[in-house]
Design a protein around this motif. Sequence first.
Motif, PDB file in Angstrom:
ATOM      1  N   SER A 129       0.813  -1.205   0.000  1.00 51.67           N
ATOM      2  CA  SER A 129       0.000   0.000   0.000  1.00 51.67           C
ATOM      3  C   SER A 129       0.849   1.258   0.000  1.00 51.67           C
ATOM      4  N   ASN A 130       2.012   1.225   0.599  1.00 48.44           N
ATOM      5  CA  ASN A 130       2.874   2.392   0.680  1.00 48.44           C
ATOM      6  C   ASN A 130       4.167   2.142  -0.068  1.00 48.44           C
ATOM      7  N   MET A 131       4.681   3.203  -0.650  1.00 47.97           N
ATOM      8  CA  MET A 131       5.969   3.090  -1.313  1.00 47.97           C
ATOM      9  C   MET A 131       7.060   2.929  -0.268  1.00 47.97           C
ATOM     10  N   CYS A 132       8.012   2.093  -0.559  1.00 44.23           N
ATOM     11  CA  CYS A 132       9.171   1.923   0.317  1.00 44.23           C
ATOM     12  C   CYS A 132      10.161   3.030  -0.031  1.00 44.23           C
ATOM     13  N   ASN A 133      10.430   3.902   0.920  1.00 44.47           N
ATOM     14  CA  ASN A 133      11.174   5.134   0.645  1.00 44.47           C
ATOM     15  C   ASN A 133      12.675   4.871   0.600  1.00 44.47           C
ATOM     16  N   ALA A 134      13.073   3.996  -0.318  1.00 43.60           N
ATOM     17  CA  ALA A 134      14.479   3.607  -0.415  1.00 43.60           C
ATOM     18  C   ALA A 134      14.838   3.321  -1.860  1.00 43.60           C
ATOM     19  N   ILE A 135      16.083   3.512  -2.174  1.00 42.12           N
ATOM     20  CA  ILE A 135      16.639   3.078  -3.451  1.00 42.12           C
ATOM     21  C   ILE A 135      17.167   1.660  -3.270  1.00 42.12           C
ATOM     22  N   GLY A 136      16.890   0.802  -4.215  1.00 35.86           N
ATOM     23  CA  GLY A 136      17.414  -0.561  -4.176  1.00 35.86           C
ATOM     24  C   GLY A 136      18.661  -0.673  -5.032  1.00 35.86           C
ATOM     25  N   SER A 181       8.244  -5.234  -2.319  1.00 30.88           N
ATOM     26  CA  SER A 181       8.346  -4.428  -1.097  1.00 30.88           C
ATOM     27  C   SER A 181       8.033  -2.959  -1.335  1.00 30.88           C
ATOM     28  N   GLY A 182       7.776  -2.602  -2.594  1.00 33.65           N
ATOM     29  CA  GLY A 182       7.462  -1.211  -2.891  1.00 33.65           C
ATOM     30  C   GLY A 182       8.674  -0.374  -3.257  1.00 33.65           C
ATOM     31  N   VAL A 183       9.824  -1.016  -3.462  1.00 34.35           N
ATOM     32  CA  VAL A 183      11.020  -0.294  -3.912  1.00 34.35           C
ATOM     33  C   VAL A 183      10.917  -0.164  -5.430  1.00 34.35           C
ATOM     34  N   ASN A 184      10.784   1.048  -5.909  1.00 36.35           N
ATOM     35  CA  ASN A 184      10.538   1.252  -7.327  1.00 36.35           C
ATOM     36  C   ASN A 184      11.685   1.927  -8.064  1.00 36.35           C
ATOM     37  N   HIS A 185      12.763   2.209  -7.361  1.00 34.10           N
ATOM     38  CA  HIS A 185      13.953   2.761  -8.016  1.00 34.10           C
ATOM     39  C   HIS A 185      15.099   1.811  -7.712  1.00 34.10           C
ATOM     40  N   ILE A 186      15.475   1.026  -8.716  1.00 32.33           N
ATOM     41  CA  ILE A 186      16.442  -0.057  -8.516  1.00 32.33           C
ATOM     42  C   ILE A 186      17.607   0.127  -9.481  1.00 32.33           C
ATOM     43  N   LYS A 187      18.798   0.005  -8.935  1.00 33.63           N
ATOM     44  CA  LYS A 187      20.010   0.082  -9.740  1.00 33.63           C
ATOM     45  C   LYS A 187      20.722  -1.267  -9.672  1.00 33.63           C
ATOM     46  N   VAL A 188      21.030  -1.824 -10.837  1.00 33.60           N
ATOM     47  CA  VAL A 188      21.680  -3.122 -10.936  1.00 33.60           C
ATOM     48  C   VAL A 188      23.096  -2.910 -11.456  1.00 33.60           C
ATOM     49  N   PHE A 189      24.074  -3.338 -10.681  1.00 38.98           N
ATOM     50  CA  PHE A 189      25.470  -3.216 -11.089  1.00 38.98           C
ATOM     51  C   PHE A 189      25.907  -4.500 -11.785  1.00 38.98           C
ATOM     52  N   VAL A 190      26.646  -4.323 -12.879  1.00 37.49           N
ATOM     53  CA  VAL A 190      27.121  -5.478 -13.639  1.00 37.49           C
ATOM     54  C   VAL A 190      28.603  -5.298 -13.928  1.00 37.49           C
ATOM     55  N   LYS A 191      29.347  -6.393 -13.802  1.00 35.73           N
ATOM     56  CA  LYS A 191      30.804  -6.309 -13.892  1.00 35.73           C
ATOM     57  C   LYS A 191      31.344  -6.840 -15.210  1.00 35.73           C
ATOM     58  N   THR A 192      30.934  -8.028 -15.606  1.00 30.52           N
ATOM     59  CA  THR A 192      31.507  -8.649 -16.811  1.00 30.52           C
ATOM     60  C   THR A 192      30.416  -9.322 -17.637  1.00 30.52           C
ATOM     61  N   LYS A 250       5.228   4.733 -13.833  1.00 28.35           N
ATOM     62  CA  LYS A 250       5.369   6.192 -13.864  1.00 28.35           C
ATOM     63  C   LYS A 250       6.540   6.665 -13.017  1.00 28.35           C
ATOM     64  N   ARG A 251       6.618   6.153 -11.795  1.00 29.69           N
ATOM     65  CA  ARG A 251       7.669   6.617 -10.890  1.00 29.69           C
ATOM     66  C   ARG A 251       8.859   5.671 -10.822  1.00 29.69           C
ATOM     67  N   GLY A 252       8.679   4.455 -11.286  1.00 28.25           N
ATOM     68  CA  GLY A 252       9.720   3.453 -11.124  1.00 28.25           C
ATOM     69  C   GLY A 252      10.797   3.511 -12.201  1.00 28.25           C
ATOM     70  N   LYS A 253      11.993   3.081 -11.830  1.00 31.43           N
ATOM     71  CA  LYS A 253      13.108   3.039 -12.761  1.00 31.43           C
ATOM     72  C   LYS A 253      13.988   1.835 -12.442  1.00 31.43           C
ATOM     73  N   LEU A 254      14.475   1.207 -13.493  1.00 33.09           N
ATOM     74  CA  LEU A 254      15.472   0.155 -13.352  1.00 33.09           C
ATOM     75  C   LEU A 254      16.687   0.569 -14.172  1.00 33.09           C
ATOM     76  N   HIS A 255      17.782   0.820 -13.482  1.00 30.13           N
ATOM     77  CA  HIS A 255      19.006   1.259 -14.151  1.00 30.13           C
ATOM     78  C   HIS A 255      20.059   0.161 -14.095  1.00 30.13           C
ATOM     79  N   ASP A 295      21.852  11.512  -7.195  1.00 28.86           N
ATOM     80  CA  ASP A 295      20.697  12.184  -7.797  1.00 28.86           C
ATOM     81  C   ASP A 295      19.358  11.599  -7.365  1.00 28.86           C
ATOM     82  N   VAL A 296      19.361  10.438  -6.731  1.00 27.23           N
ATOM     83  CA  VAL A 296      18.121   9.789  -6.309  1.00 27.23           C
ATOM     84  C   VAL A 296      17.561  10.494  -5.067  1.00 27.23           C
TER      85      VAL A 296
END
Length: 380
Positions: A8-15, A57-68, A88-93, A122-123
């Motif tokens: 019901s509520n957005m999780c106020n965190a960047i993943g 969990s409501g985390v809608n801004h997620i950054k995925v790090f990739v190495k190789t 609308k508000r979510g992003k996967l980078h 910037d998040v």
Amino acid sequence: MYVYVGVSNMCNAIGIVNYEGPNVNVKGMEDYRPVSAFSFLGRYRLIDFPISNMSNSGVNHIKVFVKTNPRSLIEHLGTGRHYNINSKRGKLHILPAKNMDDVDFYNNDINSYMFNMQAIEDVNQPYVILAPAHMIYRQDFSNLLDAHIESGADITMLYQNVDNAKEAFINCDVLNLNKQKGVLSIEKNRGNSKSKTISLETYVMSKDLFISLVKKAANISSLYWFRDIVNEECSELDIRGVAHRGFVACVNDFKSYFNANIDLLDYDKAMDLFNSDWPIYTRTNDSCPTQYYSDVTVQNSMVSNGCIVEGDIVNSVIGRGVVIKKGAVIKNSIILPGAIIGEDVHIENVVVDKKARIVRKKELIGHPDQPLYVKRNDKI
């Protein structure tokens, strides 16, 4: 297909989904793709579990790090829409490491965070939830964040008490806790004790603290990983452990990858990880149902769509589009998508990588503690 309405509520965190650390080395399979892109249980990739946990969990801004070897991971993630991230508000980078050379020992997560620091600063979200791609578990991060905020701790770490640390979770981080669940130090599991407090390498903290720790680590040593700076700050910061309860698997070598797949053929373990209220999202592929020919035996196995099964399958995981010819027997094995198992071929305790063909060699038998590996696109 599950219909999930979300929290019901957005999780106020960047993943942040981190790439595998120096304790992760899956020989053979890692030559073709990062661990996060490994096929799992025939239809998933390992990356699906941390991203699904965050999305649910409501985390809608997620950054995925990739190495190789990023191609397969980037292709699988796509726009991220299949993870039910808010459109609308979510992003996967997807963020690259500073150096994509796997053999460069300077290639650690701290250097990657520094290289992409602007994207993190910037998040707007005030908290960070950091999770690894090689740990498989189900966790509500919104509850974990609430517990972190309520406790007033600087950092909250997720852990699991295990009683099989002599043979499993080797080289994983181990937390030394005081009676109040405060983290005193982080060590490695060397397999010298049965019971251990295994870190799930999952951290919750404020974004400001995360950024300051990354910059501090970069100033101290070019070879520091994030765990190193957290370990060093145990005496200065209030770092607390929170126990996770439920199925956990760590894929940090070839045997652990094999075991994680086979373990989830146990119905109770699978039901502990998978829950209809907590779907694990993945990229779907349209394919026809699997065709089973007459007189074949399939026991205690997971078989994906699009397969042709003319032989017997016992206690195995079969990926999409696998062809199993007449008279073949597959036992205690993992067959990745697109592989072909020829007539009268008997394989046992084997991992067959994508699009491999086993036709001429009629018997491949490994040991449960040392499963065999057939390379991608190989012909045997």
